[in-house]
Structure formats: C-alpha cells, structure tokens
Scaffold this motif. Sequence first.
Motif, short mmCIF file in Angstrom:
data_model
loop_
_atom_site.label_atom_id
_atom_site.label_comp_id
_atom_site.label_asym_id
_atom_site.label_seq_id
_atom_site.Cartn_x
_atom_site.Cartn_y
_atom_site.Cartn_z
N PHE A 26 0.79 -1.23 0.00
CA PHE A 26 0.00 0.00 0.00
C PHE A 26 0.82 1.29 0.00
O PHE A 26 0.24 2.37 0.05
N LEU A 27 2.14 1.20 -0.05
CA LEU A 27 2.95 2.41 -0.15
C LEU A 27 3.64 2.54 -1.50
O LEU A 27 3.97 3.65 -1.91
N ARG A 28 3.85 1.43 -2.17
CA ARG A 28 4.50 1.50 -3.47
C ARG A 28 3.55 2.11 -4.50
O ARG A 28 2.43 1.64 -4.71
N GLY A 29 4.01 3.17 -5.15
CA GLY A 29 3.21 3.81 -6.19
C GLY A 29 2.02 4.60 -5.67
O GLY A 29 1.16 5.01 -6.44
N ARG A 30 1.98 4.84 -4.36
CA ARG A 30 0.84 5.57 -3.78
C ARG A 30 1.00 7.07 -4.05
O ARG A 30 2.08 7.63 -3.95
N ASP A 31 -0.10 7.72 -4.44
CA ASP A 31 -0.05 9.16 -4.67
C ASP A 31 0.06 9.89 -3.33
O ASP A 31 -0.05 9.31 -2.26
N ASN A 32 0.31 11.18 -3.40
CA ASN A 32 0.54 11.97 -2.19
C ASN A 32 -0.71 12.14 -1.34
O ASN A 32 -0.62 12.48 -0.17
N ARG A 33 -1.87 11.94 -1.93
CA ARG A 33 -3.12 12.12 -1.20
C ARG A 33 -3.26 11.03 -0.12
O ARG A 33 -3.39 9.86 -0.42
N GLY A 34 -3.19 11.46 1.12
CA GLY A 34 -3.33 10.52 2.23
C GLY A 34 -2.10 9.68 2.50
O GLY A 34 -2.14 8.78 3.35
N ARG A 35 -1.01 9.95 1.79
CA ARG A 35 0.20 9.14 1.98
C ARG A 35 0.77 9.32 3.38
O ARG A 35 1.34 8.38 3.94
N GLY A 36 0.61 10.53 3.93
CA GLY A 36 1.14 10.77 5.27
C GLY A 36 0.54 9.85 6.31
O GLY A 36 1.25 9.36 7.20
N HIS A 37 -0.76 9.58 6.21
CA HIS A 37 -1.41 8.67 7.15
C HIS A 37 -0.85 7.26 7.01
O HIS A 37 -0.62 6.56 8.01
N ALA A 38 -0.62 6.83 5.76
CA ALA A 38 -0.09 5.48 5.54
C ALA A 38 1.32 5.34 6.09
O ALA A 38 1.66 4.33 6.71
N VAL A 39 2.15 6.36 5.87
CA VAL A 39 3.51 6.32 6.40
C VAL A 39 3.50 6.32 7.93
O VAL A 39 4.25 5.57 8.57
N ALA A 40 2.65 7.15 8.51
CA ALA A 40 2.55 7.19 9.97
C ALA A 40 2.08 5.85 10.53
O ALA A 40 2.55 5.41 11.59
N ALA A 41 1.17 5.19 9.82
CA ALA A 41 0.70 3.88 10.27
C ALA A 41 1.84 2.85 10.24
O ALA A 41 1.96 2.03 11.16
N CYS A 42 2.68 2.94 9.21
CA CYS A 42 3.83 2.03 9.13
C CYS A 42 4.79 2.28 10.29
O CYS A 42 5.31 1.33 10.89
N VAL A 43 5.03 3.53 10.61
CA VAL A 43 5.92 3.86 11.72
C VAL A 43 5.35 3.34 13.04
O VAL A 43 6.07 2.74 13.85
N CYS A 44 4.06 3.57 13.25
CA CYS A 44 3.42 3.09 14.48
C CYS A 44 3.48 1.57 14.57
O CYS A 44 3.70 1.00 15.65
N SER A 45 3.29 0.90 13.44
CA SER A 45 3.32 -0.56 13.43
C SER A 45 4.72 -1.08 13.77
O SER A 45 4.87 -2.03 14.55
N CYS A 46 5.74 -0.45 13.22
CA CYS A 46 7.12 -0.85 13.53
C CYS A 46 7.45 -0.61 15.00
O CYS A 46 8.09 -1.45 15.65
#
Length: 293
Positions: free
Chosen positions: A101-121
């Motif tokens: 879900f991060l590969r090729g993702r546009d900038n719209r809402g990408r910050g939430h996805a990145v933050a979720a990855c950080v929280c998961s790690c």
Amino acid sequence: MAGVNWRSLGTALGASRLLGAVLACAALSLVVHSGHWSGAEGSWCLFAWALSFSVTTLVLLVELAGAQARSPVPWREGPPAMASMAALLCLSASVVYPLWFLRGRDNRGRGHAVAACVCSCLATLAYASEVWLSHARPGETTGYMATTPGRLKVLECFIACVIFVFVSDVDYARHGALQWCMAVYGICFVLSFLAAAACLTGSTGRLPVSFPRYVVACAMLGALMYATAAVIWPVFNFDRRYGNPSRPSFCQSMAVGRCSWDSALAVAILSCANLLAYLADLVYSGRIIFVRS
C-alpha cells in the motif's frame, strides 16, 4: 481509585504492554481513517493490529483489576503467549502494509499510511521488549510459554498459518509430493497448536504422555517432516521437470492479487524458516528444566 492496581503500569513490563497497545491502536486508526487498505492483504493488516490491541488491552485490564487468579487462562502462560503472538502479528503487518500500500501511492493521504507504518514498527519493538522482559530466567519459576520452546511453539504455529495463506495460490494437487508437503504443514501445525493449547488451558496433565516428552517428540517429528518439505517443495515447484525455475513474465504485470510463482517461493522460504524453528525447539526442549510451582 480503590481496587485498581495502578502499580502494574509502573513496571517496565506494564509500560511496554501499554505502549504496544497504544501504537497498534494508532496504526489501526490511521489506516481506517485514510481508507488506504483493500483486499486480503489490507484485511490482514487490520486484523493484526486489532487483535494485538484487543489481547493486550485485555491483559492490562485484568492486571489493573487484580483478577489474575480468576482468569480461565493460567496467568503464567497467557500474557507471554499473547506478547509473542502480538509481536509476530505487528511484524507481519509492518512488512505487508508498506509492500502493498505504499508502493506507487499518490501523495493524497500518503502521510497517514507512512505514519501507520511507523506506528506498526514501533508497536513491534514494544511487543518485542515485552517478550524479552517476560522471558523466563534461569532458575525462575515460570510457565512453559515464557520459555524459549514456548515462544518457538507460537512461532511455529504462526509460520504455518502464513504458509496456509500463500499455499492457497499454488496448485499443490498436481503432484503427490506437494500433497505430502501439505500434510506436513497441517500435521505439524496441529501438534504444535495442541502443545500451546494444553498450556493455555492448564490441561498438560491430560496428555497421553508426559508433557516434556510430548514437546520433545513434537519438535523431533516436526524437524524431520519439515526437512522433507524443505527439499520436496522447491524441487516440485522450481525444477524444470516439474515446474518453472524462473519467474513468469505475467507476474510482473499483475496489478492485483498474488502471483502463484511468488507464493510458491514464499512457501519454500517459510518451510526453511520453520525447519530452523523446529530444530531450535528440539535443542531447547531437550535440555530445558521446567519448574512447576
């Protein structure tokens, strides 16, 4: 507040549990809010975070209420097993979510996805610290699930479940050797699950043999059976006589879903990983001293 054991949160173990639950909940909330999830992979990530948060919250509530003695699960066994499971779940979500879900993702809402990855790690690290803090020390009276063989039982069952997910994409019915591998995965999973379930239900005395002998026999049988699967599965999937040694071109053009060749490769790798887990389990189970209170 009277009757609430706030001291349970003041220990390093309690703090790691609370931190893991908060971070897993944060990852879940961010992904649900952004809507950046779909299919089986997205559902798995949501399930991993939700289950990790739920079981950890349950443990925290029981300890806050001081109701460990009234728990249907022996308290020396339950929290260590749940911590191991939550660490593996968050680790898998930390790998699966960015890959899908991060590969090729546009900038719209990408910050939430990145933050979720950080929280998961970070949740994975928090649960790993809980596993380390609750691990049995030499000479300490503790439960089986807090020992290295107990942790390995959780790992063996978890890897087997992931194998079942990937193997659903592979045509294993085309050859009897691949069907044998499926039997290996199923039989070893059941044997390891029974060992863990016997501990979590306090019914180790109901086994037809003594529990130490059962876990040693289970580890030995698992190592032998997985040794055959670790050889047979790659041969009958990637040898030119039975399968395809190179990745098909259509796998690169697939927009959704998993390629069967990729899934077969994942099963081969996971089979080797579980073989190592069973070998380590056999070594530790043969020499561990289980102290019962």
